[in-house]
Design a protein around this motif. Structure first.
Motif, PDB file in Angstrom:
ATOM      1  N   CYS A  41       0.863  -1.310   0.093  1.00 13.73           N
ATOM      2  CA  CYS A  41      -0.093  -0.009   0.124  1.00 13.73           C
ATOM      3  C   CYS A  41       0.747   1.183  -0.103  1.00 13.73           C
ATOM      4  CB  CYS A  41      -0.717  -0.053   1.363  1.00 13.73           C
ATOM      5  SG  CYS A  41      -2.004  -1.516   1.292  1.00 13.73           S
ATOM      6  N   GLY A  42       0.620   2.216  -0.847  1.00 13.64           N
ATOM      7  CA  GLY A  42       1.284   3.635  -0.847  1.00 13.64           C
ATOM      8  C   GLY A  42       0.505   4.504   0.205  1.00 13.64           C
ATOM      9  N   GLY A  43       1.044   5.469   0.340  1.00 12.57           N
ATOM     10  CA  GLY A  43       0.827   6.710   1.376  1.00 12.57           C
ATOM     11  C   GLY A  43      -0.366   7.607   1.009  1.00 12.57           C
ATOM     12  N   GLY A  44      -0.309   7.818  -0.515  1.00  8.56           N
ATOM     13  CA  GLY A  44      -1.392   8.843  -1.125  1.00  8.56           C
ATOM     14  C   GLY A  44      -1.395  10.070  -0.153  1.00  8.56           C
ATOM     15  N   TYR A  45      -2.483  10.592   0.006  1.00  7.32           N
ATOM     16  CA  TYR A  45      -2.894  11.829   0.126  1.00  7.32           C
ATOM     17  C   TYR A  45      -2.132  12.270   1.744  1.00  7.32           C
ATOM     18  CZ  TYR A  45      -5.061  15.704   2.592  1.00  7.32           C
ATOM     19  OH  TYR A  45      -5.361  17.292   3.288  1.00  7.32           O
ATOM     20  N   SER A  46      -2.193  11.216   2.562  1.00  3.45           N
ATOM     21  CA  SER A  46      -1.929  11.451   3.978  1.00  3.45           C
ATOM     22  C   SER A  46      -0.278  11.547   3.811  1.00  3.45           C
ATOM     23  CB  SER A  46      -2.107  10.315   4.934  1.00  3.45           C
ATOM     24  OG  SER A  46      -3.660   9.818   4.828  1.00  3.45           O
ATOM     25  N   ALA A  47       0.335  10.700   3.067  1.00  2.00           N
ATOM     26  CA  ALA A  47       1.919  11.053   2.954  1.00  2.00           C
ATOM     27  C   ALA A  47       2.087  12.547   2.542  1.00  2.00           C
ATOM     28  CB  ALA A  47       2.387   9.866   2.187  1.00  2.00           C
ATOM     29  N   ARG A  48       1.627  12.808   1.514  1.00  2.00           N
ATOM     30  CA  ARG A  48       1.861  14.060   1.019  1.00  2.00           C
ATOM     31  C   ARG A  48       1.520  15.227   1.756  1.00  2.00           C
ATOM     32  NH1 ARG A  48       1.287  10.775  -3.236  1.00  2.00           N
ATOM     33  NH2 ARG A  48       3.161  10.496  -4.431  1.00  2.00           N
ATOM     34  N   ALA A  49       0.501  15.127   2.462  1.00  2.00           N
ATOM     35  CA  ALA A  49      -0.018  16.165   3.339  1.00  2.00           C
ATOM     36  C   ALA A  49       0.701  16.038   4.604  1.00  2.00           C
ATOM     37  CB  ALA A  49      -1.248  15.824   3.790  1.00  2.00           C
ATOM     38  N   TYR A  50       1.192  15.029   5.227  1.00  2.00           N
ATOM     39  CA  TYR A  50       2.148  15.332   6.233  1.00  2.00           C
ATOM     40  C   TYR A  50       3.413  15.675   6.127  1.00  2.00           C
ATOM     41  CZ  TYR A  50      -1.533  13.424   9.551  1.00  2.00           C
ATOM     42  OH  TYR A  50      -2.638  13.357  10.217  1.00  2.00           O
ATOM     43  N   ILE A  51       3.883  15.273   4.893  1.00  2.00           N
ATOM     44  CA  ILE A  51       5.162  15.537   4.498  1.00  2.00           C
ATOM     45  C   ILE A  51       5.230  16.966   4.199  1.00  2.00           C
ATOM     46  CG2 ILE A  51       7.013  15.181   2.721  1.00  2.00           C
ATOM     47  CD1 ILE A  51       6.318  12.449   2.418  1.00  2.00           C
ATOM     48  N   THR A  52       4.277  17.441   3.622  1.00  2.00           N
ATOM     49  CA  THR A  52       4.218  18.885   3.219  1.00  2.00           C
ATOM     50  C   THR A  52       4.125  19.723   4.580  1.00  2.00           C
ATOM     51  OG1 THR A  52       3.050  18.537   1.303  1.00  2.00           O
ATOM     52  CG2 THR A  52       3.014  20.755   2.111  1.00  2.00           C
ATOM     53  N   LYS A  60      14.116  17.582   8.257  1.00  2.00           N
ATOM     54  CA  LYS A  60      15.053  17.040   7.075  1.00  2.00           C
ATOM     55  C   LYS A  60      14.412  15.859   6.461  1.00  2.00           C
ATOM     56  CE  LYS A  60      19.185  18.480   9.494  1.00  2.00           C
ATOM     57  NZ  LYS A  60      19.150  18.500  10.848  1.00  2.00           N
ATOM     58  N   PRO A  61      14.995  15.702   4.985  1.00  2.00           N
ATOM     59  CA  PRO A  61      14.457  14.627   3.854  1.00  2.00           C
ATOM     60  C   PRO A  61      14.361  13.372   4.517  1.00  2.00           C
ATOM     61  CG  PRO A  61      16.126  16.091   2.877  1.00  2.00           C
ATOM     62  CD  PRO A  61      16.013  16.675   4.272  1.00  2.00           C
ATOM     63  N   ILE A  62      15.242  12.969   5.717  1.00  2.00           N
ATOM     64  CA  ILE A  62      14.850  11.590   6.093  1.00  2.00           C
ATOM     65  C   ILE A  62      13.608  11.438   7.163  1.00  2.00           C
ATOM     66  CG2 ILE A  62      16.490  11.855   8.283  1.00  2.00           C
ATOM     67  CD1 ILE A  62      17.242   8.583   7.562  1.00  2.00           C
ATOM     68  N   GLY A  63      13.319  12.491   7.607  1.00  2.00           N
ATOM     69  CA  GLY A  63      11.836  12.595   8.320  1.00  2.00           C
ATOM     70  C   GLY A  63      10.669  12.528   7.502  1.00  2.00           C
ATOM     71  N   TRP A  64      10.806  13.167   6.058  1.00  2.00           N
ATOM     72  CA  TRP A  64       9.880  13.136   5.355  1.00  2.00           C
ATOM     73  C   TRP A  64       9.599  11.733   4.769  1.00  2.00           C
ATOM     74  CZ3 TRP A  64      12.368  16.883   1.250  1.00  2.00           C
ATOM     75  CH2 TRP A  64      12.587  18.034   1.672  1.00  2.00           C
ATOM     76  N   LYS A 166      16.398  11.192  -9.406  1.00  2.00           N
ATOM     77  CA  LYS A 166      16.869  11.639  -8.333  1.00  2.00           C
ATOM     78  C   LYS A 166      15.499  11.263  -7.302  1.00  2.00           C
ATOM     79  CE  LYS A 166      19.055  15.158  -5.920  1.00  2.00           C
ATOM     80  NZ  LYS A 166      17.951  15.608  -4.693  1.00  2.00           N
ATOM     81  N   TRP A 167      15.819  10.546  -6.066  1.00  2.00           N
ATOM     82  CA  TRP A 167      14.851  10.308  -5.267  1.00  2.00           C
ATOM     83  C   TRP A 167      14.462  11.690  -4.401  1.00  2.00           C
ATOM     84  CZ3 TRP A 167      10.659   7.906  -4.128  1.00  2.00           C
ATOM     85  CH2 TRP A 167      10.023   8.060  -3.052  1.00  2.00           C
ATOM     86  N   VAL A 168      13.054  11.763  -4.189  1.00  2.00           N
ATOM     87  CA  VAL A 168      12.744  12.642  -3.200  1.00  2.00           C
ATOM     88  C   VAL A 168      11.497  12.412  -2.449  1.00  2.00           C
ATOM     89  CG1 VAL A 168      11.787  14.125  -5.052  1.00  2.00           C
ATOM     90  CG2 VAL A 168      12.204  15.300  -2.562  1.00  2.00           C
ATOM     91  N   ALA A 169      11.208  12.584  -1.208  1.00  2.00           N
ATOM     92  CA  ALA A 169       9.883  11.959  -0.636  1.00  2.00           C
ATOM     93  C   ALA A 169       8.781  12.391  -1.548  1.00  2.00           C
ATOM     94  CB  ALA A 169      10.168  12.386   0.838  1.00  2.00           C
ATOM     95  N   GLY A 170       7.704  11.444  -1.366  1.00  2.00           N
ATOM     96  CA  GLY A 170       6.596  12.060  -2.266  1.00  2.00           C
ATOM     97  C   GLY A 170       6.653  12.028  -3.644  1.00  2.00           C
ATOM     98  N   LEU A 171       7.839  11.634  -4.119  1.00  2.00           N
ATOM     99  CA  LEU A 171       8.048  11.700  -5.748  1.00  2.00           C
ATOM    100  C   LEU A 171       6.916  11.036  -6.281  1.00  2.00           C
ATOM    101  CD1 LEU A 171      10.309  12.457  -7.842  1.00  2.00           C
ATOM    102  CD2 LEU A 171      10.759  10.078  -7.831  1.00  2.00           C
TER     103      LEU A 171
END
Ligand code: UTP
Length: 216
Positions: A41-52, A60-64, A166-171
């Motif tokens: 399962c992917g993280g979807g909206y929650s992943a993106r909203a919380y990362i933002t 820091k990026p590792i925290g994202w 290049k990897w970036v969180a929420g890519l």
């Protein structure tokens, strides 16, 4: 029994609202199928909203990534209860399961696409199904470019030319670059299908012509 490994984009599960109809269709598809399923399962909206939100505080990026992983765990928890499956797993392992195994993100630095590749490797499966909300992989992002062309089949070399490496969180790429590298190395095929059209997945599994993209 054949094991189907699939990476289910979080945007199919929750793009801002939990997609009950999609989940009902997925449940019925899986239950009717003669195969066993590993559903990552992917993280979807929650992943993106919380990362933002975390970025606003200088996280820091590792925290994202760590925050994104928890969003995948929440979606996985919902699915494992819906499917009456054993507790969802994060670390890929060759475990025994009856019909459905639900998995979530594990380590920072990739998306659940990579986890799906790791699960496929554990089960010696050479195909990963990548369910998203587009019909194909395109020459460029179809949401941004009207002249984007659908691609039905392409090599890993050609696919990698269509995405950022290049990897970036929420890519948001059809299949993430880290996962692509691992899938290419393991000589795997990734079949990208619109999760809203599970009939197309059924056609592929039956060896019939289908709407979607085969990478590799
Ligand atoms: P995904 O990127 O897999 O969710 O995980 P998604 O965007 O819903 O999935 P797709 O792209 O539509 O298939 C959310 C975030 O969680 C972190 C990453 O930051 C990722 O962007 N994550 C996830 C990890 O760091 N490691 C993992 O193993 C999985």
């Amino acid at each position: 029994m054949k094991t189907v490994v699939m990476s289910v984009g979080g945007s199919l599960i929750n793009p801002g609202q939990i997609q009950i109809e999609f989940l009902k269709k997925l449940k019925s598809f899986v239950e009717k199928s003669p195969y066993k399923f590993i559903i990552v399962c992917g993280g979807g909206y929650s992943a993106r909203a919380y990362i933002t939100a975390s970025k606003e505080f200088g996280v820091k990026p590792i925290g994202w990534d760590e925050i994104g992983i928890k969003a995948t765990v929440l979606n996985a928890e919902l699915l494992r209860h819906i499917f009456k499956a054993p507790p969802a797993l994060q670390k890929p392992a060759k475990t025994n399961f009856k019909k459905v195994l639900i998995a979530a993100g594990w380590l920072p630095g990739c998306s659940t696409d990579y986890d799906a590749v790791l699960w496929a490797k554990k089960f010696n499966v050479k195909e990963v199904f990548n369910l998203s909300n587009t019909d194909y992989v395109y020459t460029k992002d179809p949401k941004l470019f009207a002249d984007a062309k659908p691609l039905k089949k392409l090599s890993w070399k050609d696919y990698k030319k269509t995405i950022s490496q290049k990897w970036v969180a929420g890519l948001n790429t059809p299949f993430d670059p880290i996962a692509s590298k691992a899938a290419e190395k393991a000589k795997m095929k990734v079949i990208c299908i619109n999760g809203q059209k599970l009939k197309e997945l059924d056609k592929y599994l039956k060896g019939k012509p289908f709407t979607g993209t085969v990478i590799g």
